[in-house]
Design an enzyme around this catalytic site. Structure first.
Site, PDB file in Angstrom:
ATOM      1  N   SER A   5       0.789  -1.228   0.000  1.00 27.70           N
ATOM      2  CA  SER A   5       0.000   0.000   0.000  1.00 27.70           C
ATOM      3  C   SER A   5       0.822   1.280   0.000  1.00 27.70           C
ATOM      4  O   SER A   5       0.331   2.314  -0.421  1.00 27.70           O
ATOM      5  CB  SER A   5      -0.965  -0.006   1.185  1.00 27.70           C
ATOM      6  N   HIS A  40      -5.437  -3.891  -2.137  1.00 25.91           N
ATOM      7  CA  HIS A  40      -5.306  -2.803  -3.118  1.00 25.91           C
ATOM      8  C   HIS A  40      -5.290  -3.303  -4.563  1.00 25.91           C
ATOM      9  O   HIS A  40      -5.219  -2.504  -5.495  1.00 25.91           O
ATOM     10  CB  HIS A  40      -4.043  -1.986  -2.847  1.00 25.91           C
ATOM     11  N   LYS A  62     -12.169  -0.883  -0.664  1.00 28.22           N
ATOM     12  CA  LYS A  62     -11.322  -0.080  -1.552  1.00 28.22           C
ATOM     13  C   LYS A  62     -11.978   0.051  -2.928  1.00 28.22           C
ATOM     14  O   LYS A  62     -12.953   0.756  -3.048  1.00 28.22           O
ATOM     15  CB  LYS A  62      -9.913  -0.655  -1.543  1.00 28.22           C
TER      16      LYS A  62
HETATM   17  C1  LIG Z   1      -6.884  -1.689   3.744  1.00 26.93           C
HETATM   18  C2  LIG Z   1      -6.180  -2.943   3.923  1.00 26.93           C
HETATM   19  C3  LIG Z   1      -6.682  -3.946   4.771  1.00 26.93           C
HETATM   20  C4  LIG Z   1      -7.910  -3.743   5.606  1.00 26.93           C
HETATM   21  O1  LIG Z   1      -9.065  -3.768   4.843  1.00 26.93           O
HETATM   22  P1  LIG Z   1     -10.426  -3.182   5.425  1.00 26.93           P
HETATM   23  O2  LIG Z   1     -11.464  -3.940   4.713  1.00 26.93           O
HETATM   24  O3  LIG Z   1     -10.453  -1.731   5.144  1.00 26.93           O
HETATM   25  O4  LIG Z   1     -10.423  -3.471   6.895  1.00 26.93           O
HETATM   26  C5  LIG Z   1      -5.996  -5.133   4.839  1.00 26.93           C
HETATM   27  N1  LIG Z   1      -4.868  -5.341   4.145  1.00 26.93           N
HETATM   28  C6  LIG Z   1      -4.346  -4.398   3.331  1.00 26.93           C
HETATM   29  C7  LIG Z   1      -3.109  -4.683   2.560  1.00 26.93           C
HETATM   30  C8  LIG Z   1      -4.978  -3.167   3.202  1.00 26.93           C
HETATM   31  O5  LIG Z   1      -4.462  -2.235   2.412  1.00 26.93           O
END
Ligand SMILES: *Cc1c(COP(=O)(O)O)cnc(C)c1O
Length: 400
Positions: free
Chosen positions: A188, A216, A248
């Site tokens: 990320s 992502h 996302k």
């Molecule tokens: C955003 C994210 C999460 C968490 O996801 P949510 O559904 O927002 O709790 C987990 N792993 C990664 C790599 C992320 O970027």
């Protein structure tokens, strides 16, 4: 005995320490929908830091599905899915996702964080080993911490180092019963991709499991946004758990895992976050289904986010900016030290561009950056304005 820390004074002191060291997180207030142009803290800005890659959070079909399911089934599920809250619409979402992923089974969770935190610690226990990329997401790190298994870290994306860790692990006595390799799919902070084919090959050689967190990459990578397993054309025998999120690119909220039937059955029987916490509202499940349907029927969204990403990336590179290792719609603008990153973020903010500085301890001290994220509905005008503003700020701060 005198306890040293006063419960609330400690919080105040700790917070002030963070402020003094310039490490506190300042949250801004979004006063409109999360769109390419929105109002933040009373100011109209171009949004360059949303996870809403395909702008599905405001897609009419997704919004409509949420409203209609809410009217029909209520605002909440009324219970944990494990008790009496497992609605038909949750099951439909699980099935629809598996179909979209062309896999035997999926299971949806309340969030991606809860999927990792619930499932990861169940995969390995005493006498087992987790091998984790050093830059994995905090929810994987926390999941690993909840288990009694041994842990080993390999250097970011470095498959030679992974082989070294594996070879070490082979020598362990008594031999490990289970070994799982855990990796983010898209990282990320850099927007770079895990070398998943190579990781899967190494895992297969040693009989290890592969768990990829594609938060992502969902909706962005692979055929029609089917994610990283599709992107690398891997099978469910090579990647045993493909984890993702609806928060996302899908524009809603909810975590999910995909793999075989055994994975699904194991996961909902063992994940405490799934068993002991409420199911998502029916409106959320319906909106997630609608978001998947949009991906299936409107391929233009995924194409557009990539087009915008290519346009922005090329312009920034041509200006001389260092865009790090980006391979996705996450494009870091490397700044070096924290102060330069903060100064550039402030500069662009004043000119109406919203993107956050990412600084130590989220990244190394000398790798501070502004992380930009492109989305489908950015127009050429939005991007040109952002590029011109970065150019002005970059020159002022001697970055280009
Ligand atoms: C955003 C994210 C999460 C968490 O996801 P949510 O559904 O927002 O709790 C987990 N792993 C990664 C790599 C992320 O970027």
């Amino acid at each position: 005995m005198q306890i040293k820390r006063h419960p609330t004074k400690y919080m105040g002191n700790e917070y002030r320490r963070l402020v003094d060291e310039n490490l506190n997180w300042e949250i801004r207030e979004l006063q409109t929908a999360n769109e390419p142009v929105c109002t933040v803290d009373g100011k109209e800005v171009i949004m360059l830091c949303a996870n809403n890659y395909l702008n599905l959070s405001t897609h009419p079909k997704v919004v409509k599905a949420m409203i209609e399911a809410t009217k029909k089934y209520g605002a909440g599920a009324g219970s944990d899915r494990s008790i009496s809250g497992n609605m038909t619409i949750h099951e439909e979402l699980d099935r629809h996702l598996a179909k979209f992923k062309r896999a035997p089974a999926s299971l949806t969770y309340q969030t991606g964080f809860m999927a990792n935190e619930g499932l990861v610690p169940q995969l390995c226990g005493r006498g087992d080993l987790f091998i984790s990329d050093e830059l994995n997401h905090g929810s994987i790190i926390d999941g690993v911490r909840l288990s009694h298994a041994d842990r080993a870290i390999f250097k970011h994306k470095d498959t030679e180092d992974l082989v070294r860790v594996m070879d070490e692990a082979e020598k362990h006595k008594p031999p490990y019963e289970h070994i799982w390799i855990l990796t983010d799919g898209v990282f990320s902070m850099d927007g770079d991709l895990a070398p998943l084919s190579e990781i899967a090959r190494i895992a297969q050689e040693h009989g290890a499991g592969v768990y990829v967190d594609d938060a992502h990459g969902e909706g962005v990578l692979g055929e029609g946004g089917r994610g990283i397993v599709s992107h690398f054309n891997l099978s469910r025998d090579q990647v045993h758990v493909e984890m993702g999120t609806f928060s996302k690119a899908f524009g809603v909220i909810g975590g999910h895992i995909t793999g075989g039937e055994d994975l699904r059955n194991f996961a909902y029987n063992k994940s405490r976050t799934w068993l002991l916490s409420g199911g998502v509202p029916p409106g959320v499940a319906a909106a997630c289904i609608a978001a998947i349907e949009v991906l299936e029927s409107e391929p233009q969204h995924v194409k557009m986010v990539w087009k915008n990403r290519e346009y922005f990336m090329k312009a920034m590179k041509d200006l001389g900016f260092d865009t790090g290792h980006s391979e996705t719609p996450i494009v870091p603008i490397m700044c070096g030290d924290s102060k330069t990153a903060k100064d550039l973020a402030n500069f662009i903010w004043k000119k109406g561009i919203f993107a956050l500085p990412i600084i130590y301890p989220m990244v190394a001290r000398d790798k501070a950056r502004i992380r930009t994220q492109l989305c489908t509905k950015h127009t050429k005008e939005h991007l040109d304005k952002a590029i011109a503003t970065f150019e002005e700020g970059g020159k002022k701060l001697a970055l280009i």
